[in-house]
Design an enzyme around this catalytic site. Structure first.
Site, short mmCIF file in Angstrom:
data_model
loop_
_atom_site.label_atom_id
_atom_site.label_comp_id
_atom_site.label_asym_id
_atom_site.label_seq_id
_atom_site.Cartn_x
_atom_site.Cartn_y
_atom_site.Cartn_z
N LEU A 227 -3.04 -15.40 -38.65
CA LEU A 227 -1.92 -14.82 -37.86
C LEU A 227 -2.05 -15.10 -36.35
O LEU A 227 -3.17 -14.70 -36.02
CB LEU A 227 -1.81 -13.49 -38.35
CG LEU A 227 -0.76 -12.67 -37.53
CD1 LEU A 227 0.51 -13.21 -37.95
CD2 LEU A 227 -0.86 -11.04 -37.86
N ASP A 228 -1.26 -15.67 -35.71
CA ASP A 228 -1.27 -15.83 -34.18
C ASP A 228 -2.35 -16.36 -33.77
O ASP A 228 -2.80 -16.61 -32.60
CB ASP A 228 -1.07 -14.48 -33.53
CG ASP A 228 0.13 -13.82 -33.86
OD1 ASP A 228 1.18 -14.48 -33.92
OD2 ASP A 228 0.15 -12.67 -33.75
N GLU A 229 -3.08 -17.39 -34.53
CA GLU A 229 -4.44 -18.20 -34.24
C GLU A 229 -4.32 -19.56 -34.17
O GLU A 229 -5.41 -20.18 -34.40
CB GLU A 229 -5.65 -17.43 -34.96
CG GLU A 229 -5.99 -15.90 -34.62
CD GLU A 229 -7.12 -15.38 -35.24
OE1 GLU A 229 -8.06 -16.37 -35.66
OE2 GLU A 229 -7.52 -14.15 -35.27
#
Length: 285
Positions: A227-229
């Site tokens: 997530l978001d990486e």
């Protein structure tokens, strides 16, 4: 630009003669290079090159592809050739916030983004009138924990039906399932504020205000199962100070988000972005 302008991109293991493999062939065929970028990553031993060129009057795409494929095979190159006039199809996913969607639609309308938008998908009905004004089909697909698998199956079917080359999450406020993330990995772009990971969850700008932050920003990245990486394409940042109340930080953040996302989309469609493991090589203009 017209159909006489092309973009040739390639990546391969680092070897002597890689630049000449591209530029030499273009020169020998009398194609004029208008923009050239290259990078050799000594850590991954990978070479990356992007050449934008104006083809000569007798340019034959099929013959060029055949000739370059022979050269590329010698260097184990993965490569792409695309006319600058081509407009890749992009599906935009959005929830209720419209700042990123508005910016993409405006730049599409004035020709600043050379794309087609065959579909907008949302889990809310709020922005349907905006899509209708632009003449773009709007798919309202509500989602809950119970309906998520079926909803995402519909999302994937729409993406397939319109033959999209890129998916843009323009503030789509839903966590995608691991299955959808894996399906879209490397060809879907997300945007989020750069206050992460320090200020997670609801009202991050209000949390940041309480800590007296001095900068706000945004990050556009390819999605993956983390997530978001995912691999970062573009980032934006600006200074703030004690005079910025939470609503001011929100406004500043949204402005940076829209600019950063549209830049990342443009870099992708102009073939300026290369995946290099979990990192990116980005040849900014």
């Amino acid at each position: 630009m017209d159909n006489n302008h092309w973009i040739l991109t390639a990546q391969c293991p680092s070897r002597l003669g890689t630049i000449d493999a591209v530029t030499g062939l273009l020169y020998n065929n009398q194609h004029y290079i208008t923009e050239l970028h290259s990078f050799d990553d000594s850590h991954s031993n990978q070479f990356f090159i992007r050449a934008q060129f104006r083809a000569n009057a007798s340019f034959d795409e099929v013959a060029f592809r055949q000739e370059f494929s022979v050269k590329a095979e010698q260097f184990d190159m993965q490569w792409q050739l695309r006319a600058t006039a081509d407009k890749p199809k992009i599906v935009i996913m959005v929830s209720k916030f419209d700042h990123c969607l508005n910016d993409l639609l405006y730049k599409h309308r004035i020709g600043q983004l050379s794309i087609e938008i065959p579909a907008i998908i949302s889990n809310h009905p709020d922005l349907e009138s905006l899509a209708q004004w632009h003449g773009i089909p709007y798919y309202h697909l509500p989602v809950s924990a119970e309906t998520k698998p079926a909803q995402e199956a519909k999302v994937m079917q729409i993406i397939k039906d319109v033959d999209a080359e890129l998916v843009v999450l323009a503030r789509y406020m839903q966590v995608l399932s691991p299955q959808l993330c894996q399906h879209l990995e490397g060809w879907a772009i997300n945007i989020h504020h750069s206050l992460l990971p320090g200020f997670k969850g609801a009202k991050p700008y209000h949390q940041a205000y309480e800590k007296g932050v001095k900068t706000v920003g945004a990050t556009a990245h390819y999605i993956n199962d983390d997530l978001d990486e995912g691999p970062i394409i573009a980032q934006g940042i600006d200074s703030v100070d004690h005079a910025y109340y939470p609503e001011d930080l929100v406004a500043k953040g949204r402005d940076i988000e829209r600019v950063t996302l549209s830049r990342a989309v443009r870099y992708h469609v102009e073939q300026r972005v290369f995946l290099n493991g979990q990192r990116t090589v980005v040849f900014a203009d």
